[in-house]
Design a protein around this motif. Structure first.
Motif: not given
Length: 382
Positions: A177-188, A190-195, A214-216, A219-222
């Motif tokens: 949920a927090f650490n897998w990244r797709d082939k573009r380098g985006y985490s879950l 990151n992708t939800i925030a962008r959507q 919500v996206a902002e 974005d702060t999650i590390r």
């Protein structure tokens, strides 16, 4: 066909227990009824049990469009709607009717219980709610399951570490949920925030403003992958200071579980997540003894796992809808080198297969680097 009461009960069970589905269950029951009757009339192989899983895909499209991102980004996923229709062996006309029906439903949806649950979870300031929401997606979303690597090595690692099937399972899904990244380098995340950030204006100004908030926050999650730490201080049973094996210090780390007495200088393996300016131990942690500590070299463990996952992907193959045979490695790990080709590939347009530009009468040059309509890039609105 299910009655409304039966449908409501099953629909609720398909969602997280904390999610209130009442806001749009009637909407999805209407869509269920239309699909049931349409497919019942047109299908050679009618199986009504396939309708509810497809409705989850439609719900995802309305709420956040997460599945659509991976549907375009990965050829092994393919066109979800077309594949679903093909399973019923219907005519092209019937497939078109399904497409139009779903398109109208997406356009007509006035609210989304799933999107509301997601926004409330993120903005709550409650890490448990945030983690449960993201972990639910990581575990339950069927499209995500297509694009994960071979998880056997991860499962074995977490099981070896935790020694308990349920604990290791939770650690696996929270990690994804927090650490897998797709082939573009985006985490879950990151992708939800962008959507959410690029949500449709048709949702209204207030809803769009809320989703940007919500996206902002997302974005702060590390996050830190599973690794080993030493307790260098502790204030109470839920607040620790941790020293990573690479020398970094994490102060005021919140452990939602109770910490045992006298943990000073003890070692543990854990995942850390920073959210809303606070750092948490995500999910379960495993206390280690001095003998076990050297074995859990996080960087070496993860590098070994990723290599094994990539090697496994090189041995697996699939065939696209246009008959092109590809290895899973090509699909899960590689992106076209040419920037323009990569741009189109992220929208599901591939120049080595028939695509929309063929139907528009555009010529495709033989060189991949020049494989763009009329030799120029046409940027489509996303």
């Amino acid at each position: 066909m299910l009655t409304f009461v039966q449908f409501s009960s099953r629909w609720k069970r398909l969602h997280h227990p904390s999610m209130d589905v009442e806001g749009d269950v009637g909407f999805f029951y209407q869509l269920y009824g239309k699909l049931y009757h349409l497919i019942g009339q047109e299908a050679r192989c009618f199986d009504s049990s396939k309708i509810l899983p497809f409705l989850l895909y439609v719900e995802n499209t309305i709420a956040v469009g997460l599945d659509g991102v991976y549907e375009y980004r990965y050829r092994s996923v393919g066109n979800v709607e077309s594949r679903w229709c093909n399973g019923f062996e219907m005519s092209a006309t019937a497939d078109s009717k399904v497409h139009n029906l779903v398109g109208r439903a997406v356009a007509d949806a006035r609210c989304s219980a799933l999107r509301r649950w997601m926004t409330e979870s993120v903005l709550s300031g409650d890490f448990s709610r945030l983690s449960e929401m993201l972990t639910w997606f990581a575990c339950e979303d069927k499209i995500l399951r297509y694009v994960y690597p071979d998880l056997r090595c991860r499962k074995a690692m977490f099981m070896r570490l935790a020694g308990d099937k349920q604990v290791s399972k939770k650690m696996l899904w929270t990690d994804l949920a927090f650490n897998w990244r797709d082939k573009r380098g985006y985490s879950l995340v990151n992708t939800i925030a962008r959507q959410f950030r690029f949500s449709s204006p048709s949702l209204g100004k207030e809803e769009c403003a809320l989703l940007k908030e919500v996206a902002e926050m997302l974005d702060t999650i590390r996050s830190e992958r599973l690794d080993t730490y030493t307790v260098i201080d502790w204030k109470d049973e839920h607040l620790l200071a941790l020293l990573h094996r690479d020398g970094r210090e994490f102060r005021d780390v919140i452990f939602l579980q109770s910490v045992p007495d006298d943990v000073q200088n003890r070692h543990l393996a854990a995942q850390l997540v920073t959210y809303n300016d606070k750092t948490y131990i995500n999910g379960s942690a495993v206390w280690l003894n001095e003998e076990a500590l050297p074995i859990w070299n996080g960087e070496a463990n993860w590098n070994d796992i990723v290599k094994k996952e990539q090697d496994a992907a090189k041995l697996a193959y699939f065939t696209t809808a246009f008959g092109k045979r590809l290895s899973l490695y090509e699909d899960l790990y590689t992106v076209p080198e040419d920037p323009e080709e990569a741009y189109y590939a992220d929208m599901g347009i591939y120049f080595d297969e028939p695509n929309i530009f063929d139907f528009l009468g555009c010529m495709k040059p033989s060189r991949a680097s020049d494989a763009r309509p009329n030799g120029e890039v046409i940027y489509l609105n996303r």
